[in-house]
Scaffold this active site. Sequence first.
Site, PDB file in Angstrom:
ATOM      1  N   ASP A  59     -15.448-136.971  45.290  1.00 44.47           N
ATOM      2  CA  ASP A  59     -16.482-135.978  45.562  1.00 44.47           C
ATOM      3  C   ASP A  59     -17.790-136.627  46.011  1.00 44.47           C
ATOM      4  OD1 ASP A  59     -18.238-133.905  45.514  1.00 44.47           O
ATOM      5  OD2 ASP A  59     -17.899-133.346  43.429  1.00 44.47           O
TER       6      ASP A  59
ATOM      7  N   HIS B 107     -21.409-120.787  66.942  1.00 45.74           N
ATOM      8  CA  HIS B 107     -21.582-121.734  65.825  1.00 45.74           C
ATOM      9  C   HIS B 107     -20.251-122.370  65.393  1.00 45.74           C
ATOM     10  CE1 HIS B 107     -25.431-119.983  65.860  1.00 45.74           C
ATOM     11  NE2 HIS B 107     -25.297-119.095  64.900  1.00 45.74           N
TER      12      HIS B 107
ATOM     13  N   GLY C 278     -27.569-128.533  64.895  1.00 38.57           N
ATOM     14  CA  GLY C 278     -28.652-129.292  64.251  1.00 38.57           C
ATOM     15  C   GLY C 278     -28.408-129.449  62.760  1.00 38.57           C
TER      16      GLY C 278
ATOM     17  N   LYS D 146     -41.718-117.063  63.594  1.00 38.11           N
ATOM     18  CA  LYS D 146     -42.337-117.116  62.266  1.00 38.11           C
ATOM     19  C   LYS D 146     -41.462-117.866  61.260  1.00 38.11           C
ATOM     20  CE  LYS D 146     -42.130-113.222  59.917  1.00 38.11           C
ATOM     21  NZ  LYS D 146     -42.405-111.816  59.629  1.00 38.11           N
TER      22      LYS D 146
ATOM     23  N   LYS E  34     -12.303-117.856  59.371  1.00 40.14           N
ATOM     24  CA  LYS E  34     -12.543-116.655  58.564  1.00 40.14           C
ATOM     25  C   LYS E  34     -14.053-116.483  58.519  1.00 40.14           C
ATOM     26  CE  LYS E  34     -10.572-118.350  54.938  1.00 40.14           C
ATOM     27  NZ  LYS E  34     -10.272-118.529  53.540  1.00 40.14           N
TER      28      LYS E  34
HETATM   29  C1  BG6 Z   1     -27.307-116.516  63.408  1.00 41.73           C
HETATM   30  C2  BG6 Z   1     -26.617-115.178  63.325  1.00 41.73           C
HETATM   31  O1  BG6 Z   1     -27.109-117.090  64.669  1.00 41.73           O
HETATM   32  O2  BG6 Z   1     -26.752-117.361  62.414  1.00 41.73           O
HETATM   33  C3  BG6 Z   1     -26.774-114.580  61.959  1.00 41.73           C
HETATM   34  O3  BG6 Z   1     -27.199-114.313  64.299  1.00 41.73           O
HETATM   35  C4  BG6 Z   1     -26.293-115.531  60.888  1.00 41.73           C
HETATM   36  O4  BG6 Z   1     -26.067-113.362  61.840  1.00 41.73           O
HETATM   37  C5  BG6 Z   1     -26.941-116.890  61.095  1.00 41.73           C
HETATM   38  O5  BG6 Z   1     -26.672-115.003  59.636  1.00 41.73           O
HETATM   39  C6  BG6 Z   1     -26.342-117.924  60.164  1.00 41.73           C
HETATM   40  O6  BG6 Z   1     -27.109-119.076  60.212  1.00 41.73           O
HETATM   41  P1  BG6 Z   1     -27.273-119.977  58.912  1.00 41.73           P
HETATM   42  O7  BG6 Z   1     -28.055-121.147  59.389  1.00 41.73           O
HETATM   43  O8  BG6 Z   1     -28.013-119.130  57.917  1.00 41.73           O
HETATM   44  O9  BG6 Z   1     -25.905-120.304  58.456  1.00 41.73           O
END
Ligand code: BG6
Length: 473
Positions: free
Chosen positions: A390, A236, A177, A18, A327
């Site tokens: 910047d 990530h 992405g 969704k 962090k």
């Molecule tokens: C997800 C995590 O993979 O990524 C979430 O499960 C997190 O906990 C999110 O909030 C962060 O993604 P973005 O795109 O909002 O930075």
Amino acid sequence: MSDSTVIIVLGASGDLAKKKTFPALFGVFKDNFMPPNTFILGYARSEMDRSSFHDRFSKNLTKNDQDKGKVPQFLDLCEYVRGSYDKAEDFKNLNKEIEKREGGSKRRRIFYLALPPSVYGDVAKGLREHCYCEGGQNRLVIEKPFGFDTESSNKLGKQLSSLWSEEEIYRIDHYLGKEMVKNIIPLRFANVFFGTVWNRQSIDNVQITFKEPFGTEGRGGYFDEFGIIRDVIQNHLIQVLCYLAMEKPLSLDAEHVRDEKVKVLKCIHPLKEDDILVGQYTKSLDGQKPGYRDDEGVKKDSNAPTFAALVLHIDNDRWSGVPFIFKSGKALEEHKVEVRIQFQECPGNIFPGVSRNELVIRLQPNEAVYVKFQNKLPGLEMIPVVTELDLTYKERFPNQRIPDAYEALLLDVLNNNHSNFVRDDELEAAWEIFTPILHKIDANEITCEPYPYGSRGPSSLSAFVEKHGYKRD
Ligand code: BG6
Ligand code: NDP
């Protein structure tokens, strides 16, 4: 009929479908990147007719009045098929629905698993046995989490690879992405002046920061099993590190890029206890925001970290001795994801006491790249001041739309481009860095320091970061 593409979203009744999958498909469609003869089938167990299916996601497709006109055309392509995730007859029925929409000499099927990982195995099997297009192209798109540690990830990997080839699997890490993550490659490799200082001779430390101002509200059940390291760092943020630290790939070819990522990951030793600080949020100081353990689904004695600061060392020629400081946390004081590269002090500096140069890449919000450097304060005196070169995107590129990460990734899947997806050996190398420390946290051998909701994190954070070399202005 010309060649056809059918995109099947499994778990179409869910949250990801969704909020992300259908809006991203719409983004690709409205910008005319969807190939002709594309159809979209939503699949799930929930009882829904066509219109209630459309109602689930249609209001999320766009907020932009200009694009609203294209919504009905898009909805015309989207149908719903009800079925289970484990019954052969339901997959056979899905196959019939796919076939009804196919034609041409080339048939392409994209199966997008917007589902909890607990059903990946069954679904991958059901699809392979009953919905696979022999002689056509088949792609299986899966979402993190890819396992829980090295062992469970390898187990899932084996399950998938016994059915689907690596070439057919697309493991999504949506950070790959994101516009500013994709920008790291040209920034490093298309600019001679960054290239020459991108090493241990010039860089003192690199910080990768992920802060969210909200807690796990409503996702406690999921989060308590995973914690922040598995949720955002192992995937990530490690992907961001790979782009920052890898050597120049032979070309932008997916395998060349992924080969370099694997090489750099293999130069990182497993994380040690001295190099990590974990925290868990408690109620806000004013008592208005709940603590982590108040969230439904969270164990009352949970040791799942909602915050982690940690340092990785890359043992190779380019990076030996340069700490990569991470962090990351939920329920902090602000929303910010950024990379901060802090350069060394000027050797033989004739301006004693001036601060170090920094290159900052702000991933979100308000995308920007800026360099903090010393400049003479205009006037009669010779006074250096820190100032910024910047490049804030909304000022420099006011008319360019920054696409959502999922939109960019779905277009890559349509174009059969694996560059921005995680390869199996890359995943394994990333898990190996974190698995030993994760097991120690799971066994309560490393415990979380509390921090109040809305704060900067545990109080020992500044000392931790300074111990590893970062100097504040
Ligand atoms: C997800 C995590 O993979 O990524 C979430 O499960 C997190 O906990 C999110 O909030 C962060 O993604 P973005 O795109 O909002 O930075
Ligand atoms: P949901 O919990 O919303 O599940 C999606 C659908 O799967 C549900 O609508 C339901 O459909 C079916 N389902 C739910 N639980 C089960 C179960 N135990 N057994 C079988 N089917 C079940 O998940 P999300 O949409 O939030 O996430 C999907 C995937 O994407 C997950 O792997 C998640 O980790 C990942 N992800 C999600 C993000 C998000 O923002 N939501 C962000 C990044 C990744 P029905 O009952 O109708 O069949």
